[in-house]
Design a protein around this motif. Structure first.
Motif, PDB file in Angstrom:
ATOM      1  N   ARG A  70       0.876   4.142  -2.975  1.00 42.69           N
ATOM      2  CA  ARG A  70       0.640   5.579  -2.751  1.00 42.69           C
ATOM      3  C   ARG A  70       1.711   6.441  -3.398  1.00 42.69           C
ATOM      4  NH1 ARG A  70      -0.599   3.735   2.559  1.00 42.69           N
ATOM      5  NH2 ARG A  70       1.450   4.433   3.285  1.00 42.69           N
ATOM      6  N   ARG A 107       0.840  -1.216   0.000  1.00 39.52           N
ATOM      7  CA  ARG A 107       0.000   0.000   0.000  1.00 39.52           C
ATOM      8  C   ARG A 107       0.864   1.251   0.000  1.00 39.52           C
ATOM      9  NH1 ARG A 107      -3.196  -3.148   3.624  1.00 39.52           N
ATOM     10  NH2 ARG A 107      -2.213  -2.151   5.431  1.00 39.52           N
ATOM     11  N   TRP A 108       1.965   1.229   0.739  1.00 39.37           N
ATOM     12  CA  TRP A 108       2.903   2.364   0.736  1.00 39.37           C
ATOM     13  C   TRP A 108       3.456   2.575  -0.680  1.00 39.37           C
ATOM     14  CZ3 TRP A 108       8.624   1.785   2.455  1.00 39.37           C
ATOM     15  CH2 TRP A 108       9.273   3.017   2.354  1.00 39.37           C
TER      16      TRP A 108
END
Length: 297
Positions: A288, A284-285
């Motif tokens: 982003r 998820r990091w």
């Protein structure tokens, strides 16, 4: 020279797979891996035949046949249509993969998870021979079971793993599967031979399920998180992580799974679970920090 050629080959395959994979590359990559495992199985059978014959002519034939296969592959590659280069954005610098901290973090997790590749070809054979009552011939059977399952099921296991979040979840599932497989293998040290074979076969099957999920998730992340113009560089970085894991794996598995015995197998399985649990958050990091396609248009 062999290692340099292997590294260069891995980096160059990324852009080729991306270019020829079409609009739905996940099944294409899974198909390639199935074929590669089938080829590996054929190679193992040929090597087994050469070892059984144990003659100079058999070994020379194996080496010449291997070299000939590389020449044949090179000839086939020259027949592929040319792919136009993808221009890089004007502000793009060099070595962007190394500067991409989220991708480096994903690579580290993937490399640790990649230690599983040495479990069935290194740790399990030593375990069978030195710590169980299973017959030695089961070493070859275990590898064949793994290879056959990968060749048969990789495409099916890759279905639905076509986004970064799905890939992160696949890595989480793979960690759980590795723990189950290693726990089953660890339990065989005191079992009679026939029971050890049965339980280890289940362990190999569980481990293979983890391998299928990990391979699908890892390949998806290699392509999903890499900018198209730098696919080779990102694939090369991922290959570097895999290479370092392969170098470290025998020492790590030898210490944990062989020297420490059953507790070490469980500890290694726990490490895989921890990495799998961390993977979705790291993915998820990375997601982003990718550029927004809508803004790039």
């Amino acid at each position: 020279m062999t290692q340099l050629a292997q590294s260069a080959g891995g980096a160059s395959r990324g852009p080729l797979v991306r270019g020829f994979g079409g609009t739905n590359p996940a099944p294409y990559r899974a198909y390639l891996r199935s074929v590669a495992n089938l080829a590996g199985c054929c190679g193992a059978l040929a090597a087994g035949a050469a070892v059984q014959l144990d003659t100079r002519a058999a070994y020379l034939a194996l080496i010449v046949g291997n070299a000939t296969s590389f020449v044949a592959c090179a000839a086939i590659i020259t027949r592929l249509p040319s792919l136009p280069p993808i221009p890089a954005p004007p502000t793009t610098g060099r070595w962007i993969a190394l500067k991409d901290k989220p991708y480096v973090a994903v690579t580290v997790l993937d490399a640790i998870m990649g230690i599983h590749g040495q479990v069935l070809v290194f740790a399990l054979p030593v375990w069978i021979i030195s710590q169980t009552h299973a017959p030695r011939w089961f070493v070859g059977v275990a590898v064949l079971v793994n290879t056959a399952l990968v060749a048969a099921l990789q495409v099916r296991a890759s279905r639905g793993i076509d986004t970064s979040p799905a890939a992160g979840r696949a890595m989480r599932r793979s960690g759980m599967a590795f723990l189950i497989g290693m726990a089953l293998i660890a339990a065989t040290s005191t079992m009679p031979g026939w029971l050890a074979i049965t339980v280890m076969t289940l362990g190999v099957a569980a481990h293979t399920v983890g391998e299928l999920w990990h391979a699908a998730g890892s390949l998806e992340l290699q392509f999903r998180l890499a900018p198209p113009h730098a696919q080779g560089q990102y694939t090369g970085l991922s290959g570097l992580g895999t290479g370092l894991a392969n170098v470290a794996a025998p020492s790590i598995l030898g210490l944990l799974c062989i020297a420490w015995g059953a507790p070490g197998w469980l500890l290694m399985g726990g490490i895989f679970v921890a990495v799998g649990l961390a993977a979705p958050a790291v993915v998820r990091w990375a997601e982003r920090t990718r550029p927004d396609p809508a803004k790039a248009v």
